[in-house]
Each structure stands twice: as C-alpha cells, then as structure tokens.
Design a protein around this motif. Structure first.
Motif, mmCIF file in Angstrom:
data_model
loop_
_atom_site.group_PDB
_atom_site.id
_atom_site.type_symbol
_atom_site.label_atom_id
_atom_site.label_comp_id
_atom_site.label_asym_id
_atom_site.label_seq_id
_atom_site.Cartn_x
_atom_site.Cartn_y
_atom_site.Cartn_z
ATOM 1 N N ALA A 92 76.486 26.770 -31.114
ATOM 2 C CA ALA A 92 77.221 27.357 -29.968
ATOM 3 C C ALA A 92 76.331 27.823 -29.031
ATOM 4 N N LEU A 93 75.130 28.324 -29.474
ATOM 5 C CA LEU A 93 74.238 29.090 -28.794
ATOM 6 C C LEU A 93 72.857 29.229 -29.537
ATOM 7 N N HIS A 94 71.885 28.929 -28.574
ATOM 8 C CA HIS A 94 70.397 28.902 -29.253
ATOM 9 C C HIS A 94 69.649 29.923 -28.290
ATOM 10 N N ALA A 102 63.753 25.003 -24.446
ATOM 11 C CA ALA A 102 64.924 25.205 -23.823
ATOM 12 C C ALA A 102 65.064 24.163 -22.851
ATOM 13 N N SER A 103 64.326 23.372 -22.303
ATOM 14 C CA SER A 103 64.539 22.413 -21.574
ATOM 15 C C SER A 103 65.078 21.058 -22.062
ATOM 16 N N ALA A 104 64.219 20.886 -23.278
ATOM 17 C CA ALA A 104 64.674 19.519 -24.227
ATOM 18 C C ALA A 104 66.153 19.912 -24.913
ATOM 19 N N LEU A 105 66.673 21.046 -24.918
ATOM 20 C CA LEU A 105 67.858 21.367 -25.595
ATOM 21 C C LEU A 105 69.001 21.252 -24.552
ATOM 22 N N THR A 106 68.525 21.645 -23.304
ATOM 23 C CA THR A 106 69.828 21.739 -22.243
ATOM 24 C C THR A 106 70.323 20.408 -22.096
ATOM 25 N N GLY A 107 71.739 20.553 -22.281
ATOM 26 C CA GLY A 107 72.833 19.528 -22.128
ATOM 27 C C GLY A 107 72.857 18.626 -23.358
ATOM 28 N N LYS A 108 71.980 19.175 -24.564
ATOM 29 C CA LYS A 108 72.151 18.595 -25.811
ATOM 30 C C LYS A 108 72.970 19.517 -26.734
ATOM 31 N N ILE A 109 72.857 20.892 -26.464
ATOM 32 C CA ILE A 109 73.741 21.916 -27.238
ATOM 33 C C ILE A 109 74.686 22.617 -26.126
ATOM 34 N N ARG A 113 69.742 29.916 -24.224
ATOM 35 C CA ARG A 113 69.181 31.114 -23.351
ATOM 36 C C ARG A 113 67.780 31.319 -23.716
ATOM 37 N N LEU A 114 67.169 31.177 -22.535
ATOM 38 C CA LEU A 114 65.702 31.474 -22.654
ATOM 39 C C LEU A 114 65.105 32.736 -22.416
ATOM 40 N N VAL A 115 64.880 33.379 -23.627
ATOM 41 C CA VAL A 115 64.656 34.797 -23.656
ATOM 42 C C VAL A 115 63.265 35.147 -22.920
ATOM 43 N N GLY A 116 63.399 36.071 -21.970
ATOM 44 C CA GLY A 116 62.360 36.436 -20.982
ATOM 45 C C GLY A 116 62.295 35.665 -19.611
ATOM 46 N N SER A 117 63.372 34.795 -19.368
ATOM 47 C CA SER A 117 63.830 34.322 -18.107
ATOM 48 C C SER A 117 64.450 35.507 -17.292
#
Length: 136
Positions: A92-94, A102-109, A113-117
């Motif tokens: 549900a959350l990575h 993070a970019s590769a997973l966006t839209g796939k899960i 949350r990109l820590v440090g962004s």
C-alpha cells in the motif's frame, strides 16, 4: 481484527546510514512502523557478509521484537532489483530514498514516498501512516 497495511521500505538512507549503522533518530519511527504495518524491508547487498551486517543492525535496534518478521527482510544487489521486488510485493506504501526507484514505481503501486524530498523531508515524517505530504 483489523488488518495491518502492507508497507515496504528501503533500509539504505532511512534506518541505515551509508556504513550500515542505524541512524539514531530513525530508530523510533522505524520500530513504530514494525508494530503498525506488515513491513517488508529491502537492503542493498552484494555479499553475504553485508546481508549479515544488515540483519545484525536490525536485531540490535529491536526490529524483530517490535514486529518485523525475519522472512520479510530482503536484499537486492541493484536499485533496479529493489524496484522489481517492491513492484512484485504491491504494498500500500513504499518508502524510498532513490529518485530513480521512486520514479520507476510511481503508478505501479498505490503510494511511493521519496524520503528527503520536499514533500517527505525526513524518514520520521514519511514513515507516519497518517501523514500527508508537506507543502513543497
């Protein structure tokens, strides 16, 4: 009984620093996540020795006593491998520290949350299951 959410987390740059040592301010939020979620953790490791170091670090902070299951500690030797593992898990959350993953997973899960962004500036903030993105 309410089902705990499935959450995955990259260990490198969140709980563990570049030398594999637990980051003091990350331990509390990490242990809360262990207790609140069905947590899967992924560490980068190219050797068996590195895998053992990570497992020892998890043991030393009390992760397994807090609810992390030993069979949910996983390793990949590349960032691409980590992304593939997380995609297969469908959490549900990575929680991630690398922009490329993070970019590769966006839209796939469901949620990454990109820590440090700007939206998720710290691991402690990003690891809260009820948090909303910070104003960028």
């Amino acid at each position: 009984k309410r089902r705990r959410p499935c959450v995955s987390l990259c260990l490198d740059g969140t709980l563990l620093d570049s030398s594999g040592v637990a980051v003091a301010e990350a331990v509390g939020p990490f242990l809360e996540l262990c207790a609140a979620a069905e947590l899967f953790v992924v560490g980068l490791a190219t050797t068996d020795a590195r895998e053992e170091e990570v497992k020892t670090a998890l043991e030393s902070v009390g992760a397994f006593n807090a609810g992390l299951q030993r069979h949910r500690v996983m390793f990949s030797s590349t960032l691409e491998g980590r992304g593939s593992m997380v995609r297969q898990l469908q959490p549900a959350l990575h929680l991630e520290t690398e922009q490329s993953v993070a970019s590769a997973l966006t839209g796939k899960i469901s949620e990454v949350r990109l820590v440090g962004s700007p939206h998720w500036p710290t691991f402690g903030y990003a690891s809260s299951l009820t948090a909303t993105p910070a104003a960028a």
